[in-house]
Scaffold this active site. Structure first.
Site, PDB file in Angstrom:
ATOM      1  N   GLU A  45       0.820  -1.208   0.000  1.00 49.82           N
ATOM      2  CA  GLU A  45       0.000   0.000   0.000  1.00 49.82           C
ATOM      3  C   GLU A  45       0.858   1.265   0.000  1.00 49.82           C
ATOM      4  O   GLU A  45       0.529   2.242  -0.669  1.00 49.82           O
ATOM      5  CB  GLU A  45      -0.948  -0.003   1.201  1.00 49.82           C
ATOM      6  CG  GLU A  45      -2.090  -0.991   1.090  1.00 49.82           C
ATOM      7  CD  GLU A  45      -3.028  -0.693  -0.079  1.00 49.82           C
ATOM      8  OE1 GLU A  45      -3.084   0.467  -0.527  1.00 49.82           O
ATOM      9  OE2 GLU A  45      -3.704  -1.633  -0.539  1.00 49.82           O
ATOM     10  N   TYR A 126      -6.521   6.779   3.992  1.00 46.86           N
ATOM     11  CA  TYR A 126      -6.735   5.709   3.015  1.00 46.86           C
ATOM     12  C   TYR A 126      -5.929   4.467   3.379  1.00 46.86           C
ATOM     13  O   TYR A 126      -6.457   3.352   3.419  1.00 46.86           O
ATOM     14  CB  TYR A 126      -6.351   6.156   1.600  1.00 46.86           C
ATOM     15  CG  TYR A 126      -6.169   4.951   0.703  1.00 46.86           C
ATOM     16  CD1 TYR A 126      -7.269   4.250   0.234  1.00 46.86           C
ATOM     17  CD2 TYR A 126      -4.893   4.453   0.409  1.00 46.86           C
ATOM     18  CE1 TYR A 126      -7.123   3.096  -0.525  1.00 46.86           C
ATOM     19  CE2 TYR A 126      -4.733   3.306  -0.344  1.00 46.86           C
ATOM     20  CZ  TYR A 126      -5.853   2.633  -0.807  1.00 46.86           C
ATOM     21  OH  TYR A 126      -5.704   1.483  -1.536  1.00 46.86           O
ATOM     22  N   ASP A 144      -9.876   4.816  -2.886  1.00 51.37           N
ATOM     23  CA  ASP A 144      -8.782   5.287  -3.736  1.00 51.37           C
ATOM     24  C   ASP A 144      -9.370   5.778  -5.054  1.00 51.37           C
ATOM     25  O   ASP A 144     -10.600   5.875  -5.203  1.00 51.37           O
ATOM     26  CB  ASP A 144      -7.744   4.178  -3.947  1.00 51.37           C
ATOM     27  CG  ASP A 144      -8.243   3.062  -4.859  1.00 51.37           C
ATOM     28  OD1 ASP A 144      -9.462   3.003  -5.151  1.00 51.37           O
ATOM     29  OD2 ASP A 144      -7.405   2.245  -5.293  1.00 51.37           O
TER      30      ASP A 144
END
Length: 351
Positions: A45, A126, A144
């Protein structure tokens, strides 16, 4: 009455169409009880922030071979990690990666909640939601660019981004299931990446084609709308690239804070509206005819490249000579590598 979108329809699609990614646990393996590695989820990520899946795959695989656990990464030398990160860009991510790894190793593992994850360096709303959902199956809302696009079309949200972000988050939250939340989060991202693409979405393959308002209204390709971006300014600079007679390269380490922080690069002044940079030492500097050009998030950069040959015993206060055997072109930030490519050709031609 219009059919409503359901998480179960998307998950059924995901079970048959999930992308195979090196950091991902497949739906079938998940069903068999295999859980994602929080370290792999976190690493992927962070790498994927403002970078494509295609670009990240090789970097992720390399990192996992070198540092297979968060404890191994925490014990790594800063310069080794920065060198392996070179080319991914946004180097503050690499610095935060090390800070985060060291905090997690000291804690004995990753927190399992979004709130706990978000307290760590480099982990924002996020990323904390994504790790919490994917690694721990928590029903967090992951938003996203792919998810924003899917939601804007599914619910025909005409208000442009970024103003519509919270509306889209609300729609995404309304669909997030209590079970298989991690698979669901990855399913929406896969749908946006492979079916509900920015241009020419393949609506006929979409599990949510029936309830999609934008498809029904014929406006899917126009969404999401975005507020026009301001033109990027252009900054100018100079890169002074010198090679000593023993093959060593004269380099400077940039300050930890700021653009390309902590990375090795070529001496030069701050980038601005004019090229004002005194050479780092007296030498027979030659200006190349071609510029090194690079685009960062907020501006374009044009670097003049000057080269010089130096005597073997040359030393420069505040700078360092990297021996020929230790110099790795691949470890340079992209803009510095572009300048080096021009300089290397000029050095070779001058022999």
């Amino acid at each position: 009455m219009r059919e409503k979108a359901s998480a179960s329809d998307l998950l059924a699609w995901y079970d048959a169409n999930a992308r195979v990614l090196p950091w991902r646990v497949s739906p079938s393996d998940g069903a068999a009880g295999l859980r994602p590695d929080p370290y792999a989820v976190w690493l992927s990520e962070v790498m994927l922030q403002q970078t494509t899946v295609a670009a990240v795959k090789a970097y992720f695989t390399r990192f996992m071979l070198l540092w297979p656990t968060v404890e191994a990464l925490a014990a790594a030398r800063d310069e080794d990690v920065m060198a392996e990160w070179a080319g991914l860009g946004y180097y503050a991510r690499a610095r935060n990666l090390l800070k985060c790894a060291r905090e997690v190793a000291a804690m004995g593992g990753f927190p399992e909640t979004r709130e706990g994850l978000q307290k760590l360096p480099g982990i924002g709303p996020y990323t904390s939601a994504a790790i919490s959902a994917i690694a721990y199956d928590a029903p967090e809302t992951v938003l996203d660019g792919n998810v924003e696009r899917v939601m804007s079309r599914l619910f025909a949200v005409l208000e442009p981004l970024p103003d519509s972000k919270e509306v889209l988050r609300g729609h995404a939250a309304s669909l997030t299931p209590l079970s298989r939340a991690g698979d669901y989060a990855q399913a929406v991202m896969d749908l946006g990446a492979t079916v509900c693409t920015p241009r020419s979405p393949t609506c006929g393959l979409c599990p949510w084609r029936a309830p999609c308002l934008a498809r029904a209204q014929g406006v899917a390709e126009t969404l999401p709308r975005k507020v026009p971006k301001k033109p990027k300014p252009t900054r100018l600079g100079i890169a002074y690239i010198a090679r000593r007679a023993d093959g060593s390269w004269l380099m400077e380490r940039r300050p930890d804070k700021g653009l390309l922080g902590g990375m090795l690069g070529w001496p030069g002044a701050a980038w601005g509206e004019e090229r004002i940079a005194a050479p780092p030492l007296e030498a027979n500097w030659q200006a190349l005819t071609e510029e090194a050009r690079h685009t960062f998030t907020h501006f374009h950069l044009r670097l003049d490249v000057h080269i010089a040959h130096l005597p073997e015993n040359t030393q420069v206060d505040g700078l360092e000579f990297i021996p020929k055997h230790a110099f790795k072109q691949s470890a340079l930030p992209t803009v510095m590598r572009k300048a080096f490519d021009l300089a290397q050709s000029a050095f070779d031609n001058s022999l």
